[in-house]
Design an enzyme around this catalytic site. Sequence first.
Site: not given
Length: 260
Positions: A155, A169
């Site tokens: 990501s 995350y």
Amino acid sequence: MDTKTTAPAPTASGTRPLAGRAALVTGASRGIGAAIAERLAADGAAVALTYHSRDDRAAEVVKRIEEAGGRAWAVRADAADPEAVRTSVAAAADRFGRLDILVNNAGTGVLGPFEGIATADVDRVLATNVRAPFLAAQAAAAHLAEGGRIISIGSCMADRAPFPGGSLYAMSKAALAGLTKALARELGPRGITVNLVHPGPIDTDMNPADGPGAAPQAALTALGSYGEPGDVAATVAHLAGDGGRYITGAAIAVDGGFGA
């Protein structure tokens, strides 16, 4: 989805770049994972894909691949379950008689102030986003021959976290960078490459380009817009093919300049 197929050995005369190869894409019943599975199949690979709960969505991906002339098979596997991860890799290799490409795409996230994130959420995110790619790579290494590929989907938040609430995350995706570099060193002598792809804002049902939080995300990119799942799939396909043979230990951003 129960008809057994066998992937033939690679041939120099294959008209598609991944003809004769077999791939496993985790978390591929929708979004980026589905786009990757469909692209690898379009390039000639036989593709196994895992999914967590939606049999109908997984079946639809398989149907689209088969209608386009490809070979695909779906297996239900919770990425947070270590045994399910290992079993899915073995099942994919058995299904096609080989395994050449592993794409660690399955992921999850819990957003919010880190003070309020429960321990159970921490455990599940790390199990899915970190432990599962490690275990899948460990299991796949027993099947991958020279020219094998391991590609993980990270990501853009691993390198840049411009808004609050993404600590868990971001941490989980940043861990993949260390795993990628270390595995590249371990598996390089066997001719196996290991790489990481960091998507930016991508138009999926989980993060739609017309959603309430889309405009701020798009504004953080240099291009000022969202990408499409196919943009990520194209980079994965390049790494999976012969064009990626001399790329390993790399983290490649497909983020529209999010990190620029």
